[in-house]
Design a protein around this motif. Sequence first.
Motif, PDB file in Angstrom:
ATOM      1  N   ARG A  65     -45.447  -7.915  43.751  1.00  0.00           N
ATOM      2  CA  ARG A  65     -46.516  -7.849  42.761  1.00  0.00           C
ATOM      3  C   ARG A  65     -45.970  -8.224  41.399  1.00  0.00           C
ATOM      4  O   ARG A  65     -44.811  -7.991  41.074  1.00  0.00           O
ATOM      5  N   ARG A  66     -46.842  -8.812  40.598  1.00  0.00           N
ATOM      6  CA  ARG A  66     -46.420  -9.236  39.263  1.00  0.00           C
ATOM      7  C   ARG A  66     -46.128  -8.025  38.389  1.00  0.00           C
ATOM      8  O   ARG A  66     -46.853  -7.042  38.397  1.00  0.00           O
ATOM      9  N   SER A  67     -45.030  -8.114  37.654  1.00  0.00           N
ATOM     10  CA  SER A  67     -44.641  -7.004  36.805  1.00  0.00           C
ATOM     11  C   SER A  67     -45.669  -6.772  35.705  1.00  0.00           C
ATOM     12  O   SER A  67     -46.234  -7.698  35.155  1.00  0.00           O
ATOM     13  N   THR A  68     -45.901  -5.498  35.384  1.00  0.00           N
ATOM     14  CA  THR A  68     -46.828  -5.152  34.305  1.00  0.00           C
ATOM     15  C   THR A  68     -46.108  -5.009  32.974  1.00  0.00           C
ATOM     16  O   THR A  68     -46.725  -4.721  31.963  1.00  0.00           O
ATOM     17  N   LEU A  69     -44.770  -5.178  32.978  1.00  0.00           N
ATOM     18  CA  LEU A  69     -44.039  -5.096  31.724  1.00  0.00           C
ATOM     19  C   LEU A  69     -44.387  -6.281  30.833  1.00  0.00           C
ATOM     20  O   LEU A  69     -44.577  -7.384  31.315  1.00  0.00           O
ATOM     21  N   ALA A  70     -44.433  -6.036  29.546  1.00  0.00           N
ATOM     22  CA  ALA A  70     -44.757  -7.113  28.612  1.00  0.00           C
ATOM     23  C   ALA A  70     -43.637  -8.149  28.615  1.00  0.00           C
ATOM     24  O   ALA A  70     -42.462  -7.805  28.580  1.00  0.00           O
ATOM     25  N   ARG A  71     -44.024  -9.404  28.656  1.00  0.00           N
ATOM     26  CA  ARG A  71     -43.036 -10.490  28.650  1.00  0.00           C
ATOM     27  C   ARG A  71     -42.573 -10.737  27.223  1.00  0.00           C
ATOM     28  O   ARG A  71     -43.380 -10.859  26.321  1.00  0.00           O
ATOM     29  N   PRO A  72     -41.249 -10.776  26.982  1.00  0.00           N
ATOM     30  CA  PRO A  72     -40.782 -11.006  25.610  1.00  0.00           C
ATOM     31  C   PRO A  72     -41.171 -12.392  25.130  1.00  0.00           C
ATOM     32  O   PRO A  72     -41.140 -13.353  25.894  1.00  0.00           O
ATOM     33  N   ILE A  73     -41.546 -12.471  23.870  1.00  0.00           N
ATOM     34  CA  ILE A  73     -41.944 -13.767  23.323  1.00  0.00           C
ATOM     35  C   ILE A  73     -40.755 -14.396  22.620  1.00  0.00           C
ATOM     36  O   ILE A  73     -39.742 -13.749  22.355  1.00  0.00           O
ATOM     37  N   ALA A  74     -40.876 -15.661  22.332  1.00  0.00           N
ATOM     38  CA  ALA A  74     -39.793 -16.383  21.669  1.00  0.00           C
ATOM     39  C   ALA A  74     -39.621 -15.864  20.246  1.00  0.00           C
ATOM     40  O   ALA A  74     -40.556 -15.359  19.634  1.00  0.00           O
ATOM     41  N   PRO A  75     -38.417 -15.965  19.724  1.00  0.00           N
ATOM     42  CA  PRO A  75     -38.215 -15.518  18.336  1.00  0.00           C
ATOM     43  C   PRO A  75     -39.053 -16.330  17.370  1.00  0.00           C
ATOM     44  O   PRO A  75     -39.272 -17.515  17.569  1.00  0.00           O
ATOM     45  N   ARG A  76     -39.512 -15.668  16.342  1.00  0.00           N
ATOM     46  CA  ARG A  76     -40.372 -16.325  15.360  1.00  0.00           C
ATOM     47  C   ARG A  76     -39.560 -17.316  14.531  1.00  0.00           C
ATOM     48  O   ARG A  76     -38.490 -17.000  14.014  1.00  0.00           O
ATOM     49  N   ALA A  77     -40.077 -18.506  14.414  1.00  0.00           N
ATOM     50  CA  ALA A  77     -39.396 -19.524  13.608  1.00  0.00           C
ATOM     51  C   ALA A  77     -39.581 -19.208  12.132  1.00  0.00           C
ATOM     52  O   ALA A  77     -40.672 -18.857  11.696  1.00  0.00           O
ATOM     53  N   PRO A  78     -38.534 -19.291  11.350  1.00  0.00           N
ATOM     54  CA  PRO A  78     -38.663 -18.970   9.917  1.00  0.00           C
ATOM     55  C   PRO A  78     -39.538 -19.978   9.198  1.00  0.00           C
ATOM     56  O   PRO A  78     -39.535 -21.158   9.516  1.00  0.00           O
ATOM     57  N   GLN A  79     -40.282 -19.474   8.213  1.00  0.00           N
ATOM     58  CA  GLN A  79     -41.129 -20.356   7.412  1.00  0.00           C
ATOM     59  C   GLN A  79     -40.296 -20.876   6.243  1.00  0.00           C
ATOM     60  O   GLN A  79     -40.153 -20.225   5.221  1.00  0.00           O
ATOM     61  N   GLN A 214     -33.527 -39.923  13.757  1.00  0.00           N
ATOM     62  CA  GLN A 214     -34.663 -40.546  13.075  1.00  0.00           C
ATOM     63  C   GLN A 214     -35.940 -39.753  13.330  1.00  0.00           C
ATOM     64  O   GLN A 214     -36.779 -39.602  12.433  1.00  0.00           O
ATOM     65  N   VAL A 215     -36.100 -39.239  14.552  1.00  0.00           N
ATOM     66  CA  VAL A 215     -37.253 -38.377  14.847  1.00  0.00           C
ATOM     67  C   VAL A 215     -37.215 -37.145  13.949  1.00  0.00           C
ATOM     68  O   VAL A 215     -38.225 -36.758  13.340  1.00  0.00           O
ATOM     69  N   ALA A 216     -36.041 -36.516  13.856  1.00  0.00           N
ATOM     70  CA  ALA A 216     -35.907 -35.328  13.017  1.00  0.00           C
ATOM     71  C   ALA A 216     -36.226 -35.647  11.559  1.00  0.00           C
ATOM     72  O   ALA A 216     -36.835 -34.837  10.855  1.00  0.00           O
ATOM     73  N   LEU A 240     -33.404 -30.218  24.837  1.00  0.00           N
ATOM     74  CA  LEU A 240     -33.764 -29.301  23.753  1.00  0.00           C
ATOM     75  C   LEU A 240     -32.588 -29.111  22.802  1.00  0.00           C
ATOM     76  O   LEU A 240     -32.764 -29.116  21.572  1.00  0.00           O
ATOM     77  N   GLU A 241     -31.390 -28.937  23.368  1.00  0.00           N
ATOM     78  CA  GLU A 241     -30.218 -28.725  22.516  1.00  0.00           C
ATOM     79  C   GLU A 241     -29.907 -29.959  21.679  1.00  0.00           C
ATOM     80  O   GLU A 241     -29.437 -29.847  20.542  1.00  0.00           O
ATOM     81  N   ASP A 242     -30.163 -31.149  22.215  1.00  0.00           N
ATOM     82  CA  ASP A 242     -29.950 -32.367  21.431  1.00  0.00           C
ATOM     83  C   ASP A 242     -30.940 -32.439  20.273  1.00  0.00           C
ATOM     84  O   ASP A 242     -30.587 -32.878  19.176  1.00  0.00           O
ATOM     85  N   ALA A 243     -32.189 -32.036  20.544  1.00  0.00           N
ATOM     86  CA  ALA A 243     -33.190 -32.023  19.477  1.00  0.00           C
ATOM     87  C   ALA A 243     -32.790 -31.040  18.376  1.00  0.00           C
ATOM     88  O   ALA A 243     -32.898 -31.341  17.178  1.00  0.00           O
ATOM     89  N   ARG A 244     -32.313 -29.868  18.781  1.00  0.00           N
ATOM     90  CA  ARG A 244     -31.873 -28.883  17.793  1.00  0.00           C
ATOM     91  C   ARG A 244     -30.660 -29.395  17.013  1.00  0.00           C
ATOM     92  O   ARG A 244     -30.527 -29.140  15.809  1.00  0.00           O
ATOM     93  N   LEU A 250     -29.909 -32.321   9.695  1.00  0.00           N
ATOM     94  CA  LEU A 250     -30.648 -32.641   8.470  1.00  0.00           C
ATOM     95  C   LEU A 250     -30.951 -31.402   7.640  1.00  0.00           C
ATOM     96  O   LEU A 250     -31.705 -31.475   6.678  1.00  0.00           O
ATOM     97  N   GLY A 251     -30.363 -30.269   8.033  1.00  0.00           N
ATOM     98  CA  GLY A 251     -30.554 -29.057   7.252  1.00  0.00           C
ATOM     99  C   GLY A 251     -31.525 -28.075   7.857  1.00  0.00           C
ATOM    100  O   GLY A 251     -31.748 -27.000   7.297  1.00  0.00           O
ATOM    101  N   GLY A 252     -32.142 -28.423   9.000  1.00  0.00           N
ATOM    102  CA  GLY A 252     -33.037 -27.491   9.661  1.00  0.00           C
ATOM    103  C   GLY A 252     -32.263 -26.398  10.373  1.00  0.00           C
ATOM    104  O   GLY A 252     -31.033 -26.386  10.422  1.00  0.00           O
ATOM    105  N   VAL A 253     -32.986 -25.465  10.959  1.00  0.00           N
ATOM    106  CA  VAL A 253     -32.389 -24.371  11.722  1.00  0.00           C
ATOM    107  C   VAL A 253     -32.795 -24.543  13.176  1.00  0.00           C
ATOM    108  O   VAL A 253     -33.952 -24.894  13.473  1.00  0.00           O
ATOM    109  N   GLY A 254     -31.853 -24.323  14.081  1.00  0.00           N
ATOM    110  CA  GLY A 254     -32.111 -24.580  15.497  1.00  0.00           C
ATOM    111  C   GLY A 254     -33.338 -23.875  16.032  1.00  0.00           C
ATOM    112  O   GLY A 254     -34.079 -24.435  16.838  1.00  0.00           O
ATOM    113  N   ILE A 255     -33.587 -22.632  15.569  1.00  0.00           N
ATOM    114  CA  ILE A 255     -34.724 -21.885  16.113  1.00  0.00           C
ATOM    115  C   ILE A 255     -36.057 -22.380  15.576  1.00  0.00           C
ATOM    116  O   ILE A 255     -37.111 -21.874  15.964  1.00  0.00           O
TER     117      ILE A 255
END
Length: 695
Positions: A65-79, A214-216, A240-244, A250-255
């Motif tokens: 049966r599917r767990s009823t525990l809350a699934r953790p969400i991804a960390p919030r990206a800084p503004q 160039q995409v970044a 994903l790691e290459d994108a980060r 360019l000064g961004g943060v990986g998350i």
Amino acid sequence: TAIDVRLMVYDKGRTEPTRRLTGESLEEVLHAVTSLPPRLSLSTPAPKTVVSPRQPLPSSGGLLRRSTLARPIAPRAPQLDFAGADVRDVAYTARAVPLPAAEPVGIYVPYRVARIDFTEAAPHPTPLVESLAMASIVPPPPTYAPRLPRMAAAALSEAQLETLCYAGQSFERDLPGKCRVEKEGLTLVEDANGAAYRVGYFLGDGTGAGKGRQVAAVIMDQWVRGSRRHVWVSKTSSLLEDARRDWSALGGVGIDIQPLTDWGLGDPVTMPDGILFVTYATLRSARPEKGSRLDQILAWVSGGTTTEFEGLIVFDEAHAMANAAGSETTRGVMKGSEQGICGVRLQQLLPRARMFYVSATGATTIANLAYATRLGLWGTGTAFETREIFMQQMIDGGMAAIELVARDLKALGLYTSRALSFDGVEYDILEHRLTPAQVAIYDTYCDAWEVIHQNLDAVLEATNIVDAITGDTLNGQAKGAALSRFESTKQRFFAQTLTAMKLPTLLTAIERDLAGGNAVVIQLVSTAEAMLGRRLADLTPDERAELEIELSPREYVVDYLTTAFPTRAMETYCDDEGFLRSRPAVDADGNPAISAEAVAMRDVMIEQLCALPAVSTALDEIIAHFGTDEVAEVTGRTKRLVRQATGEQKLESRSARTNLAETSAFMDGNKRIIVFSDAGGTGRSYHADNAAKNQ
């Protein structure tokens, strides 16, 4: 991690956007730190949530049966607002007279930034070239002024900044006419009351030109202008790691970049701002009871501060959307690919989004360009009323017509295609001379395959697949399947055997290169993982405890004989038209009838093959020779056998994270040999990047 010194200050309770300060000297940093606002008072600590240890945890409901525990969400990206990051317009001067092209070398011309003279940008680290046809076209005068933090602008070459200028310039324009969406985004209908669609841009640079950076940069340009929601679609999750990496350069943060898979299908994406990373496989996924990933993306991008989403949709490795419109083949009409259709729907449901196509192989045929709906190749205001008319005209025009499309797109400022120059690159063919022993082994295996082929013909007759007297085929499907498996197995066998026979010369060459202070990059087509999986599945618990597995290309032959060699007896019958045919026979109890003659021939061949000398697989032999401390393996293998110092074999499990660690070990110079396959290496970079320790 690409920054020498980074100081991060966390002030719990502060709600305003994160401030980013950069400096080139200690004095600049000290001034920035002393100008920070005062710390919050410690007298009002943030409330803490206390969970009583006596409180029982919710039941998972059992294994099934599917767990009823809350699934953790991804960390919030800084503004991030890049306060104090010295954001400025990229300074350049538009050339009234385009810079003339240099003399061609063969079919290539050294690349030059023809229309723009950048004030501070450096030339590309490696010389770039473009084809004669593309070099003859000059892009339009630039009018767009990109905005970047000083750190980002300094990390880009003049060729990369040129892309940023023309991409931003194309995004400022709209396609002719207005359209409304029908059939959930599958079609567009011209409508004066519809929406205006923003023009896109296509980056067709080859390997090494820095497409990811160039995409970044294009995203960063929009980021500092206040547009904080973007979608980056790529081929595999490992990128994903290459994108980060490119974003952080360019000064961004990986998350800032979060994968969509961190949220379950049907759950709302809770990241307030950031870059949503999606693979094409994820983009096409859907469940009737949960909805689709496409709907999930649309719900997130439409939740911004503006009524219409104007962020970037980056289609990295855009050729993965090939066949979006379907095609006609010799076997009939082929339906359009699901991920191609989803990519087109995403474009048509977001008319104001900025579409950025990125691919070194945008389209092998013109039909595979159907996904690029934002380049104005067809539709209102063009020479082609519909996509179908455009495709047919281009097919009739052949390669010359496709070349004209690329040239016209560059003339409009919608396309750039450069490649690394081969100046200073040397190619050398490493020749391996077969030893008498290898010649004897090769001849022995050829004789074995000849026997298998003769026995296959005899078995086809013995099992009534082929008529023994006339030679007519009685069961075409069974014969085709048997011959197809035979030929494919034979090709795989000899490919592995020939590769393995080259190893003595290859290993010597690697040792010579390592002694010369060089690093070695090896690409392999096959890792023999399937072969290892079948061998492990056949082992008993005692055999697993003391592994002693010998993998050899001959296992392909043995597996073929045991699983695919035709031993099922056939019975003949007459069809409705009176022709003699055969079908699988059954015994009195309804069980499949087996040909004793075919089984006997198969068993004799297996016995003879097992007596032949073994030939090692290339990947395992390289690792065994140099050791795991020297060889970084980046493949799709989930398991591998490693020979210990004691001579015993050990079974190691591998994951996608293992590949990342192995890549880092090579790029940092801790391992001097890297071996990669298509499954592990697509889209990755294994070269002497200026920021890499391994040069």
